[in-house]
Design an enzyme around this catalytic site. Structure first.
Site, PDB file in Angstrom:
ATOM      1  N   MET A 181       0.836  -1.206   0.000  1.00  0.00           N
ATOM      2  CA  MET A 181       0.000   0.000   0.000  1.00  0.00           C
ATOM      3  C   MET A 181       0.872   1.258   0.000  1.00  0.00           C
ATOM      4  SD  MET A 181      -3.453  -0.882   2.027  1.00  0.00           S
ATOM      5  CE  MET A 181      -2.866  -0.603   3.681  1.00  0.00           C
ATOM      6  N   LEU A 210       6.648   3.350   1.640  1.00  0.00           N
ATOM      7  CA  LEU A 210       7.591   2.235   1.762  1.00  0.00           C
ATOM      8  C   LEU A 210       8.595   2.425   2.889  1.00  0.00           C
ATOM      9  CD1 LEU A 210       8.384   1.582  -2.021  1.00  0.00           C
ATOM     10  CD2 LEU A 210       6.624   0.506  -0.600  1.00  0.00           C
ATOM     11  N   HIS A 211       8.984   1.302   3.479  1.00  0.00           N
ATOM     12  CA  HIS A 211      10.056   1.262   4.478  1.00  0.00           C
ATOM     13  C   HIS A 211      10.890   0.007   4.190  1.00  0.00           C
ATOM     14  CE1 HIS A 211       7.535  -1.764   6.387  1.00  0.00           C
ATOM     15  NE2 HIS A 211       6.546  -0.888   6.505  1.00  0.00           N
ATOM     16  N   HIS A 260       9.180  -3.385   3.423  1.00  0.00           N
ATOM     17  CA  HIS A 260       8.719  -3.586   2.044  1.00  0.00           C
ATOM     18  C   HIS A 260       9.900  -3.951   1.127  1.00  0.00           C
ATOM     19  CE1 HIS A 260       5.514  -0.590   3.426  1.00  0.00           C
ATOM     20  NE2 HIS A 260       4.796  -1.614   3.018  1.00  0.00           N
ATOM     21  N   GLN A 297     -10.379  -2.857   2.052  1.00  0.00           N
ATOM     22  CA  GLN A 297      -9.858  -3.510   3.255  1.00  0.00           C
ATOM     23  C   GLN A 297      -9.892  -2.595   4.473  1.00  0.00           C
ATOM     24  OE1 GLN A 297      -5.943  -4.244   1.303  1.00  0.00           O
ATOM     25  NE2 GLN A 297      -5.078  -3.793   3.306  1.00  0.00           N
ATOM     26  N   GLY A 329       4.836 -10.438   3.754  1.00  0.00           N
ATOM     27  CA  GLY A 329       5.608 -10.356   4.991  1.00  0.00           C
ATOM     28  C   GLY A 329       4.936 -11.130   6.120  1.00  0.00           C
ATOM     29  N   GLN A 364      -2.770 -12.514   7.180  1.00  0.00           N
ATOM     30  CA  GLN A 364      -2.946 -12.213   5.750  1.00  0.00           C
ATOM     31  C   GLN A 364      -2.233 -13.266   4.895  1.00  0.00           C
ATOM     32  OE1 GLN A 364      -2.665  -8.154   3.958  1.00  0.00           O
ATOM     33  NE2 GLN A 364      -0.556  -8.755   3.579  1.00  0.00           N
ATOM     34  N   VAL A 400      10.860  -7.304   9.457  1.00  0.00           N
ATOM     35  CA  VAL A 400      11.963  -6.353   9.619  1.00  0.00           C
ATOM     36  C   VAL A 400      11.587  -5.390  10.748  1.00  0.00           C
ATOM     37  CG1 VAL A 400      13.337  -4.559   8.503  1.00  0.00           C
ATOM     38  CG2 VAL A 400      12.627  -6.583   7.211  1.00  0.00           C
ATOM     39  N   ARG A 446       2.218   2.607   9.535  1.00  0.00           N
ATOM     40  CA  ARG A 446       1.391   3.277  10.544  1.00  0.00           C
ATOM     41  C   ARG A 446       2.207   3.788  11.732  1.00  0.00           C
ATOM     42  NH1 ARG A 446      -2.842  -0.736   8.934  1.00  0.00           N
ATOM     43  NH2 ARG A 446      -4.554   0.507   8.088  1.00  0.00           N
TER      44      ARG A 446
HETATM   45  P1  AMP Z   1       1.423  -2.952   3.468  1.00  0.00           P
HETATM   46  O1  AMP Z   1       1.973  -1.884   2.584  1.00  0.00           O
HETATM   47  O2  AMP Z   1       1.397  -2.592   4.917  1.00  0.00           O
HETATM   48  O3  AMP Z   1       0.111  -3.513   2.964  1.00  0.00           O
HETATM   49  O4  AMP Z   1       2.452  -4.165   3.391  1.00  0.00           O
HETATM   50  C1  AMP Z   1       2.815  -4.728   2.163  1.00  0.00           C
HETATM   51  C2  AMP Z   1       3.625  -5.982   2.398  1.00  0.00           C
HETATM   52  O5  AMP Z   1       4.787  -5.655   3.180  1.00  0.00           O
HETATM   53  C3  AMP Z   1       2.860  -7.055   3.195  1.00  0.00           C
HETATM   54  O6  AMP Z   1       3.179  -8.338   2.666  1.00  0.00           O
HETATM   55  C4  AMP Z   1       3.416  -6.882   4.583  1.00  0.00           C
HETATM   56  O7  AMP Z   1       3.341  -8.051   5.376  1.00  0.00           O
HETATM   57  C5  AMP Z   1       4.856  -6.514   4.289  1.00  0.00           C
HETATM   58  N1  AMP Z   1       5.465  -5.830   5.441  1.00  0.00           N
HETATM   59  C6  AMP Z   1       4.991  -4.732   6.076  1.00  0.00           C
HETATM   60  N2  AMP Z   1       5.780  -4.417   7.131  1.00  0.00           N
HETATM   61  C7  AMP Z   1       6.764  -5.354   7.154  1.00  0.00           C
HETATM   62  C8  AMP Z   1       7.886  -5.592   8.007  1.00  0.00           C
HETATM   63  N3  AMP Z   1       8.156  -4.812   9.057  1.00  0.00           N
HETATM   64  N4  AMP Z   1       8.691  -6.636   7.734  1.00  0.00           N
HETATM   65  C9  AMP Z   1       8.426  -7.459   6.667  1.00  0.00           C
HETATM   66  N5  AMP Z   1       7.389  -7.288   5.832  1.00  0.00           N
HETATM   67  C10 AMP Z   1       6.558  -6.250   6.069  1.00  0.00           C
END
Ligand code: AMP
Length: 287
Positions: free
Chosen positions: A30, A33-34, A37, A63, A149, A155, A178, A189
């Site tokens: 979504m 990015l960090h 991701h 969602q 992740g 999920q 991570v 968030r």
């Molecule tokens: P999001 O943008 O929050 O929907 O996350 C996108 C993808 O990044 C999902 O598969 C998450 O599980 C993964 N993700 C988010 N935060 C982390 C993290 N700290 N470590 C590993 N994967 C992550």
């Protein structure tokens, strides 16, 4: 890095890459990015053998429940674009909402029951939105593999079930969580947290660490682990526990005595921000 904004262009590029023998790894996000991701991009290459990585950025309205943070969810496309490019992402898929949900859309994909437990208790329509958008994105990107992740363990488990149930031709990989140096799981968030909430939020990973140590020392009773974790979280002034779930990783059913592969998942509010974290423990049957 190629930027694609429509499903038709994405499908055309996917067909071309496939015909050239590419192995396509897909990382849905979504945005905002960090490093969590970006670790999925590396995982797609190293563990999945992807020759090309396609990342999507799409804040999926279905969602988010009523009153959740869809409108204020953090967004910064320019920064995301630069980060993805630096990481070597080959294709950035950035569709508009009306491209993913065409006017009149009536189709949803739902994995029954799995979406009602853990995070589904406070977010009853969340996972239906996730499985719907991931199905759509799989049809648009047509990857060989996709990386999710462990941060969002429920999920991942639900998507793995959906892919099996619908015989989708996509390999699903799980990448480790991570974390920030103090242990807080990285999340888009986390920017919502005030200084006290940020300090308190580390209690999630700390409580999971306590559970891990107790299990390593031989504890197998779920209620004992739960109260150990709850006591630790309750000490933090800004924390309000949502749930601690101790469940089977195959079907998310609760375990009262730990055995086999077990997910310990936790969610708590810090002020109005809801954060999640988890560990997966593999406990030998006879231990
Ligand atoms: P999001 O943008 O929050 O929907 O996350 C996108 C993808 O990044 C999902 O598969 C998450 O599980 C993964 N993700 C988010 N935060 C982390 C993290 N700290 N470590 C590993 N994967 C992550």
């Amino acid at each position: 890095m190629t930027i694609i904004t429509t499903p038709r262009d994405m499908q055309a590029l996917s067909r071309k890459l496939r015909s050239e023998g590419a192995r396509m790894g897909f990382v849905p996000t979504m945005g905002f990015l960090h490093d969590g991701h970006l670790s999925l991009v590396r995982h797609a290459r190293r563990e999945g053998g992807a020759t090309h990585v396609i990342m999507s950025i799409f804040v999926n309205p279905t969602q988010f429940g009523p009153g959740e943070d869809f409108e204020k969810y953090p967004r910064n496309f320019e920064n995301d674009r630069a980060m993805a490019e630096r990481e070597g992402v080959d294709v950035l898929f950035y569709p508009a909402t009306h491209n993913v949900y065409p006017p009149g859309a009536r189709t949803f994909v739902e994995v029954e029951d799995f979406g009602k437990v853990l995070c589904g208790m406070t977010r009853p329509t969340h996972f239906r939105g996730v499985t719907t958008v991931v199905s759509k994105l799989f049809h648009m990107v047509q990857p060989h593999l996709a990386v999710f992740g462990q941060k969002d363990a429920q999920q991942y488990i639900i998507i793995r079930r959906m892919v099996q149930d619908l015989a989708m031709d996509v390999e699903i990989l799980r990448a480790p969580i991570v974390r920030e140096p103090d242990g807080l799981a990285m999340s888009s968030r986390n920017v919502y947290l005030g200084p006290e909430e940020r300090r308190d939020a580390v209690c999630l990973s700390e409580s999971l660490g306590m559970a891990r140590r107790a299990i390593d020392a031989g504890e197998r009773r779920a209620d004992v682990l739960r109260s150990l974790m709850k006591t630790h979280i309750d000490q933090r002034p800004s924390a309000r526990l949502d749930y601690i779930g101790i469940v089977d990783t195959e079907n998310l059913s609760p375990r009262s005595v730990l055995k086999g592969e077990t997910l310990i998942a936790i969610a708590a509010f810090f002020g109005t921000t809801r954060l999640i974290d988890n560990i997966i423990m593999d406990i030998p049957e006879n231990a």
